[in-house]
Scaffold this motif. Structure first.
Motif, PDB file in Angstrom:
ATOM      1  N   ILE A  57     100.642  28.099 -40.180  1.00  0.00           N
ATOM      2  CA  ILE A  57     100.532  26.706 -40.588  1.00  0.00           C
ATOM      3  C   ILE A  57     101.859  25.985 -40.365  1.00  0.00           C
ATOM      4  O   ILE A  57     102.934  26.511 -40.662  1.00  0.00           O
ATOM      5  N   VAL A  58     101.783  24.788 -39.814  1.00  0.00           N
ATOM      6  CA  VAL A  58     102.942  23.921 -39.637  1.00  0.00           C
ATOM      7  C   VAL A  58     102.633  22.615 -40.359  1.00  0.00           C
ATOM      8  O   VAL A  58     101.701  21.901 -39.987  1.00  0.00           O
ATOM      9  N   PHE A  59     103.388  22.330 -41.415  1.00  0.00           N
ATOM     10  CA  PHE A  59     103.154  21.102 -42.174  1.00  0.00           C
ATOM     11  C   PHE A  59     103.801  19.911 -41.473  1.00  0.00           C
ATOM     12  O   PHE A  59     104.904  20.023 -40.916  1.00  0.00           O
ATOM     13  N   ILE A  60     103.119  18.794 -41.508  1.00  0.00           N
ATOM     14  CA  ILE A  60     103.654  17.554 -40.950  1.00  0.00           C
ATOM     15  C   ILE A  60     104.690  17.013 -41.936  1.00  0.00           C
ATOM     16  O   ILE A  60     104.355  16.581 -43.031  1.00  0.00           O
ATOM     17  N   ARG A  61     105.956  17.066 -41.562  1.00  0.00           N
ATOM     18  CA  ARG A  61     107.038  16.668 -42.471  1.00  0.00           C
ATOM     19  C   ARG A  61     107.295  15.165 -42.442  1.00  0.00           C
ATOM     20  O   ARG A  61     107.739  14.581 -43.427  1.00  0.00           O
ATOM     21  N   ALA A  67     104.882  19.086 -28.861  1.00  0.00           N
ATOM     22  CA  ALA A  67     106.066  19.926 -29.046  1.00  0.00           C
ATOM     23  C   ALA A  67     105.741  21.157 -29.889  1.00  0.00           C
ATOM     24  O   ALA A  67     106.179  22.278 -29.577  1.00  0.00           O
ATOM     25  N   VAL A  68     104.973  20.968 -30.944  1.00  0.00           N
ATOM     26  CA  VAL A  68     104.595  22.101 -31.803  1.00  0.00           C
ATOM     27  C   VAL A  68     103.767  23.111 -31.028  1.00  0.00           C
ATOM     28  O   VAL A  68     104.058  24.317 -31.026  1.00  0.00           O
ATOM     29  N   PHE A  69     102.737  22.637 -30.342  1.00  0.00           N
ATOM     30  CA  PHE A  69     101.833  23.562 -29.654  1.00  0.00           C
ATOM     31  C   PHE A  69     102.457  24.185 -28.410  1.00  0.00           C
ATOM     32  O   PHE A  69     102.017  25.254 -27.966  1.00  0.00           O
ATOM     33  N   SER A  70     103.468  23.547 -27.856  1.00  0.00           N
ATOM     34  CA  SER A  70     104.182  24.168 -26.742  1.00  0.00           C
ATOM     35  C   SER A  70     104.913  25.420 -27.206  1.00  0.00           C
ATOM     36  O   SER A  70     104.999  26.415 -26.481  1.00  0.00           O
ATOM     37  N   ARG A  71     105.433  25.363 -28.427  1.00  0.00           N
ATOM     38  CA  ARG A  71     106.151  26.504 -28.993  1.00  0.00           C
ATOM     39  C   ARG A  71     105.205  27.505 -29.650  1.00  0.00           C
ATOM     40  O   ARG A  71     105.410  28.715 -29.563  1.00  0.00           O
ATOM     41  N   ARG A  72     104.162  26.989 -30.337  1.00  0.00           N
ATOM     42  CA  ARG A  72     103.261  27.847 -31.119  1.00  0.00           C
ATOM     43  C   ARG A  72     101.815  27.446 -30.831  1.00  0.00           C
ATOM     44  O   ARG A  72     101.198  26.716 -31.607  1.00  0.00           O
ATOM     45  N   PRO A  73     101.246  27.916 -29.741  1.00  0.00           N
ATOM     46  CA  PRO A  73      99.894  27.489 -29.366  1.00  0.00           C
ATOM     47  C   PRO A  73      98.821  27.887 -30.368  1.00  0.00           C
ATOM     48  O   PRO A  73      97.736  27.299 -30.375  1.00  0.00           O
ATOM     49  N   ALA A 107      99.255  27.738 -33.674  1.00  0.00           N
ATOM     50  CA  ALA A 107      99.546  27.118 -34.964  1.00  0.00           C
ATOM     51  C   ALA A 107      98.395  26.221 -35.405  1.00  0.00           C
ATOM     52  O   ALA A 107      97.558  25.809 -34.593  1.00  0.00           O
ATOM     53  N   ILE A 108      98.357  25.946 -36.692  1.00  0.00           N
ATOM     54  CA  ILE A 108      97.481  24.901 -37.211  1.00  0.00           C
ATOM     55  C   ILE A 108      98.385  23.883 -37.900  1.00  0.00           C
ATOM     56  O   ILE A 108      99.196  24.228 -38.759  1.00  0.00           O
ATOM     57  N   VAL A 109      98.303  22.653 -37.452  1.00  0.00           N
ATOM     58  CA  VAL A 109      99.161  21.588 -37.956  1.00  0.00           C
ATOM     59  C   VAL A 109      98.373  20.810 -39.003  1.00  0.00           C
ATOM     60  O   VAL A 109      97.225  20.400 -38.752  1.00  0.00           O
ATOM     61  N   ALA A 155      95.123  19.786 -36.965  1.00  0.00           N
ATOM     62  CA  ALA A 155      95.109  19.984 -35.508  1.00  0.00           C
ATOM     63  C   ALA A 155      95.287  21.454 -35.179  1.00  0.00           C
ATOM     64  O   ALA A 155      96.022  22.175 -35.851  1.00  0.00           O
ATOM     65  N   MET A 156      94.602  21.878 -34.125  1.00  0.00           N
ATOM     66  CA  MET A 156      94.713  23.257 -33.642  1.00  0.00           C
ATOM     67  C   MET A 156      94.151  23.302 -32.225  1.00  0.00           C
ATOM     68  O   MET A 156      93.633  22.298 -31.722  1.00  0.00           O
ATOM     69  N   SER A 157      94.239  24.451 -31.604  1.00  0.00           N
ATOM     70  CA  SER A 157      93.660  24.567 -30.262  1.00  0.00           C
ATOM     71  C   SER A 157      92.139  24.482 -30.366  1.00  0.00           C
ATOM     72  O   SER A 157      91.539  24.878 -31.366  1.00  0.00           O
ATOM     73  N   ARG A 158      91.518  23.967 -29.323  1.00  0.00           N
ATOM     74  CA  ARG A 158      90.060  23.863 -29.306  1.00  0.00           C
ATOM     75  C   ARG A 158      89.433  25.263 -29.376  1.00  0.00           C
ATOM     76  O   ARG A 158      88.378  25.454 -29.992  1.00  0.00           O
ATOM     77  N   ALA A 159      90.104  26.235 -28.762  1.00  0.00           N
ATOM     78  CA  ALA A 159      89.600  27.609 -28.792  1.00  0.00           C
ATOM     79  C   ALA A 159      89.613  28.170 -30.210  1.00  0.00           C
ATOM     80  O   ALA A 159      88.656  28.838 -30.638  1.00  0.00           O
ATOM     81  N   ASN A 160      90.680  27.911 -30.956  1.00  0.00           N
ATOM     82  CA  ASN A 160      90.757  28.409 -32.326  1.00  0.00           C
ATOM     83  C   ASN A 160      89.779  27.678 -33.243  1.00  0.00           C
ATOM     84  O   ASN A 160      89.236  28.273 -34.182  1.00  0.00           O
TER      85      ASN A 160
END
Length: 267
Positions: free
Chosen positions: A187-191, A116-122, A124-126, A148-153
């Motif tokens: 950055i997206v923190f795991i809440r 869900a996070v990466f669908s909205r913000r590809p 992002a770093i979680v 977590a992040m995209s493999r490309a990033n």
């Protein structure tokens, strides 16, 4: 979208035996078996990790379906965090990669949360919030490696820094996070703390097989960055803020030969 959950293990089979079966059950949707993969790298683990993971009947369906991918790298006498993690991430085939330490429980719904996070913000770093001292206590202590992040990033950043400054327990995960932010990744923190439960154990377990010269000094470092005091954390952040944003320039990352369960390849 495919998520790769990457785990390295050296001498921690007793933790992985508790976490991996639960994580597989909580994360795999058999209607979409190609949506997630678990990559486990045995970094010359001196215990029964290889025997257990390749013969356990509970894990067999995941191995046979290619959801659980197991590889072993021989010849390591101590655990090098950055090198081991880079090796595991190099074996991943997902669009997004996530480090999962061997003592970590993912929690039911974590993979759906990442999707869900990466669908909205590809881009992002979680990650886990390093300033939340509650996550350095009890059943959450040891969850700071969840990134977590995209493999490309991940490739863009050069992966985890394998230089000598990250010898032993040294915060290579926080360094990766800081470099990502400096590269303008959001950055997206795991809440949800239910995603950040771990097997409780001593700090000695965290350093006993690492390439450290002084275990007591490494344990003191762990305690100093536990979120209860701001000065050590700020000192660390300032130190990393002036370091190169891209790690391992001019050198191969995660280099070495691995033996896959069933085949062999060079990472």
């Amino acid at each position: 979208m495919k998520i790769s959950l990457c785990t390295t293990c050296m001498g921690r089979a007793h933790h992985l035996k508790q976490t991996l079966p639960r994580n597989l059950a909580d994360s795999v949707d058999w209607a979409r078996p190609d949506a997630v993969e678990f990559v486990v790298l045995d970094y010359s683990s001196p215990d029964d990790l290889a025997e257990w993971i390749t013969t356990d009947p509970e894990l067999r369906p995941y191995l046979e379906a290619g959801i659980l991918k197991f590889a072993r790298s021989e010849g390591h006498t101590s655990f090098r965090h950055s090198h081991a993690k880079n090796m595991a991430h190099a074996l991943a085939t997902g669009d997004f990669v996530c480090n999962v330490d061997a003592d970590n429980f993912l929690g039911f719904g974590f993979v759906h949360y990442l999707r869900a996070v990466f669908s909205r913000r590809p881009n992002a770093i979680v990650a886990t919030n390093r300033l939340d001292s509650r996550l350095n206590l009890g059943v959450h202590k040891g969850s700071m490696g969840r990134i977590a992040m995209s493999r490309a990033n991940f490739a863009l950043l050069g992966g985890y820094d394998e230089s000598a400054r990250f010898k032993g327990w040294s915060g290579e995960d926080s360094d990766l996070l800081i470099r990502a932010v400096r590269m303008f990744m959001r950055i997206v923190f795991i809440r949800e703390r239910r995603f950040l439960r771990v097997v409780q154990h001593s700090d000695l377990d965290r350093v006993v097989l690492t390439e450290c010269e002084d275990a007591a000094a490494d344990i003191a470092k762990i305690e100093s960055l536990d979120g209860t005091a701001m000065r050590p954390i700020l000192k660390y952040v300032v130190g990393r803020a002036v370091a190169p944003r891209i790690a391992n320039r001019g050198t191969p990352t995660g280099a070495g030969t691995v033996e896959w369960h069933g085949r062999r390849r060079s990472a």
